[in-house]
Write a protein that holds these residues in place. Structure first.
Motif, PDB file in Angstrom:
ATOM      1  N   GLU A   5       0.826  -1.206   0.000  1.00  0.00           N
ATOM      2  CA  GLU A   5       0.000   0.000   0.000  1.00  0.00           C
ATOM      3  C   GLU A   5       0.861   1.257   0.000  1.00  0.00           C
ATOM      4  N   TYR A   6       1.936   1.259   0.762  1.00  0.00           N
ATOM      5  CA  TYR A   6       2.831   2.407   0.827  1.00  0.00           C
ATOM      6  C   TYR A   6       3.388   2.738  -0.559  1.00  0.00           C
ATOM      7  N   PHE A   7       3.817   1.702  -1.287  1.00  0.00           N
ATOM      8  CA  PHE A   7       4.407   1.917  -2.597  1.00  0.00           C
ATOM      9  C   PHE A   7       3.367   1.982  -3.718  1.00  0.00           C
ATOM     10  N   GLY A   8       2.120   1.652  -3.420  1.00  0.00           N
ATOM     11  CA  GLY A   8       1.075   1.692  -4.439  1.00  0.00           C
ATOM     12  C   GLY A   8       1.190   0.579  -5.454  1.00  0.00           C
ATOM     13  N   VAL A   9       1.606  -0.598  -4.988  1.00  0.00           N
ATOM     14  CA  VAL A   9       1.756  -1.758  -5.867  1.00  0.00           C
ATOM     15  C   VAL A   9       0.898  -2.904  -5.321  1.00  0.00           C
ATOM     16  N   SER A  10       0.775  -3.957  -6.100  1.00  0.00           N
ATOM     17  CA  SER A  10       0.032  -5.122  -5.638  1.00  0.00           C
ATOM     18  C   SER A  10       0.818  -5.846  -4.544  1.00  0.00           C
ATOM     19  N   THR A  11       0.108  -6.592  -3.733  1.00  0.00           N
ATOM     20  CA  THR A  11       0.766  -7.394  -2.706  1.00  0.00           C
ATOM     21  C   THR A  11       1.710  -8.398  -3.353  1.00  0.00           C
ATOM     22  N   GLU A  12       1.289  -8.982  -4.476  1.00  0.00           N
ATOM     23  CA  GLU A  12       2.138  -9.952  -5.176  1.00  0.00           C
ATOM     24  C   GLU A  12       3.451  -9.302  -5.627  1.00  0.00           C
ATOM     25  N   ALA A  13       3.385  -8.074  -6.139  1.00  0.00           N
ATOM     26  CA  ALA A  13       4.604  -7.384  -6.564  1.00  0.00           C
ATOM     27  C   ALA A  13       5.523  -7.147  -5.368  1.00  0.00           C
TER      28      ALA A  13
END
Length: 74
Positions: free
Chosen positions: A52-60
């Motif tokens: 969430e902090y980086f704005g990416v998927s959990t998988e990424a």
């Protein structure tokens, strides 16, 4: 060798797979810088919060963590 792979998708053999792997690695390093990622991991240990902090998927984020653990974080 899959040492630099950041994703889990199995691309077809050939130049496209090399290009795709390199593009994914580049994107991951730009979106989730090693130093900040490691800092957040040590602080929280929460991959969902890091994603969430980086704005990416959990998988990424999980794949970035795996790569860092295998190559940097010992």
């Amino acid at each position: 060798e899959k040492k630099n792979r950041i994703d889990t998708y199995d691309y077809a053999q050939g130049i496209d797979s090399i290009d795709e792997t390199e593009a994914n690695f580049f994107a991951a390093t730009m979106l989730m810088p090693r130093k900040k990622f490691a800092e957040l991991w040590k602080l929280t240990g929460d991959i969902v919060a890091i994603a969430e902090y980086f704005g990416v998927s959990t998988e990424a984020a999980e794949n970035r963590l795996l790569w860092l653990k295998n190559n940097i974080l010992k």
